[in-house]
Design an enzyme around this catalytic site. Structure first.
Site, PDB file in Angstrom:
ATOM      1  N   SER A  68      -1.016   7.541   8.460  1.00  0.00           N
ATOM      2  CA  SER A  68      -0.996   8.410   9.640  1.00  0.00           C
ATOM      3  C   SER A  68      -2.249   9.286   9.672  1.00  0.00           C
ATOM      4  O   SER A  68      -2.554   9.894  10.689  1.00  0.00           O
ATOM      5  CB  SER A  68       0.259   9.299   9.628  1.00  0.00           C
ATOM      6  OG  SER A  68       0.420   9.927   8.369  1.00  0.00           O
ATOM      7  N   LYS A 136       2.490   2.463  -1.017  1.00  0.00           N
ATOM      8  CA  LYS A 136       3.531   2.138  -0.039  1.00  0.00           C
ATOM      9  C   LYS A 136       2.996   1.061   0.889  1.00  0.00           C
ATOM     10  O   LYS A 136       1.810   1.070   1.219  1.00  0.00           O
ATOM     11  CB  LYS A 136       3.926   3.380   0.786  1.00  0.00           C
ATOM     12  CG  LYS A 136       4.945   3.067   1.880  1.00  0.00           C
ATOM     13  CD  LYS A 136       5.578   4.314   2.466  1.00  0.00           C
ATOM     14  CE  LYS A 136       4.770   4.978   3.557  1.00  0.00           C
ATOM     15  NZ  LYS A 136       4.463   4.133   4.737  1.00  0.00           N
ATOM     16  N   GLU A 205      12.247   4.316   8.799  1.00  0.00           N
ATOM     17  CA  GLU A 205      11.690   5.105   9.910  1.00  0.00           C
ATOM     18  C   GLU A 205      12.270   4.665  11.255  1.00  0.00           C
ATOM     19  O   GLU A 205      12.371   3.466  11.548  1.00  0.00           O
ATOM     20  CB  GLU A 205      10.155   4.952   9.941  1.00  0.00           C
ATOM     21  CG  GLU A 205       9.536   5.671  11.155  1.00  0.00           C
ATOM     22  CD  GLU A 205       8.023   5.827  11.094  1.00  0.00           C
ATOM     23  OE1 GLU A 205       7.404   5.449  10.074  1.00  0.00           O
ATOM     24  OE2 GLU A 205       7.467   6.341  12.080  1.00  0.00           O
TER      25      GLU A 205
END
Ligand code: KIV
Length: 289
Positions: A68, A136, A205
């Site tokens: 992000s 991740k 998510e």
């Protein structure tokens, strides 16, 4: 945890430095879920810089250097343009700024999907250059072989299922997932596959809440929700979202502080003082003895 202040002689700035303490480990995070239950929920926030890592570290179990950062730090339209170089630079900064939390670095789009070997090359570079404890990656069933390959070669993997932003072009947007039976079943299968492959935890998510609850109740590894459920084993938010740095945020974000307003007000005050020549004042200027 106590906070000490270290004078950086190069810049003359006093940095509050958390007293070094033993860092949490990936097995310790995994062990927080025992027999399918997590007594104390796991706390994770994203961090991209050393100073922010210093501030968040005492309050978190895990710091995620999320891709992000593409949007948050670099103003890119999505995470698809994020590079391995960016992840390594910011990952190293966050490791330098933290002493307590497990630091996890996102694998950027294009750096791992082609093959387990490609993923190993990217993940081992990230770990060597940053000193992080785990990586991740996004994907479930499709990434299971890669997760097993990495874990068996010494790379702890946090998985990420549900709304996977790197797949935005396939998904068609950032809407909540799992509203159709087919998608519901796919996300459940993805969660099961990453656990079977050896992931130590999984981010869930942007899914309808029953999916997050079902995965949390059936998986043995911790589930970390973001737009999931308060019943997940832990939660994560993008730090700039929860600090109110953006006007538009997804439904799952809670704004804990409005830093955008605070920064705007400080900049306006500074600009006014410069223009009226009241800054710098006597306290900020050097006078002859
Ligand atoms: O990139 C990121 O910040 C993330 C979190 C939103 C989980 O993947």
């Amino acid at each position: 945890m106590s906070t000490t202040f270290q004078l950086d002689t190069a810049t003359s700035r006093a940095h509050p430095t958390p007293a070094p303490m033993r860092r949490l480990t990936v097995p310790a995070i995994r062990q927080r879920k025992l027999e399918g239950k997590t007594e104390q929920p796991l706390v994770m926030l994203t961090a991209y810089t050393a100073r922010m890592a210093q501030l968040l570290d005492p309050h978190c179990d895990m710091l995620l250097v999320g891709d992000s950062l593409g949007q948050v730090i670099y103003g890119l339209p999505s995470s698809l343009q994020v590079t391995l170089d960016m992840m390594c630079a910011h990952g190293a900064a966050v490791v330098r700024g933290s002493y307590h939390s497990v630091v996890i670095v996102d694998m950027p789009f294009g750096a791992y999907e082609a093959s387990p070997q490609q993923a190993f090359a990217a993940a081992s570079r990230i770990m060597a250059e940053t000193g992080c404890a785990a990586i991740k990656l996004e994907g479930g069933v499709a990434m299971a072989e890669t997760i097993a390959f990495l874990v068996s070669r010494g790379i702890p993997v946090m998985a990420h299922v549900g709304l996977t932003p790197q797949a935005v072009n396939v998904l068609g947007g950032y809407n909540a997932r799992g509203r159709t039976r087919q998608e519901h079943d796919k996300i459940i299968a993805d969660g099961q596959a990453v656990e079977a492959a050896g992931a130590f935890a999984v981010v869930i998510e942007g899914v309808i809440e029953p999916i997050a609850i079902a995965l949390t109740e059936t998986l043995q590894i911790p589930t970390i929700g973001i737009g999931g459920s308060a019943r997940c084993d832990g939660q994560v938010l993008v730090i700039d979202d929860m600090l109110g740095m953006f006007e538009r945020v997804p439904r799952f974000v809670k704004i804990y502080e409005n830093l955008a307003e605070t920064i705007g007000a400080a900049a306006a005050k500074y600009a006014a003082e410069v223009r009226e020549r009241s800054f710098p004042g006597i306290e900020q200027t050097y006078q002859p003895k």
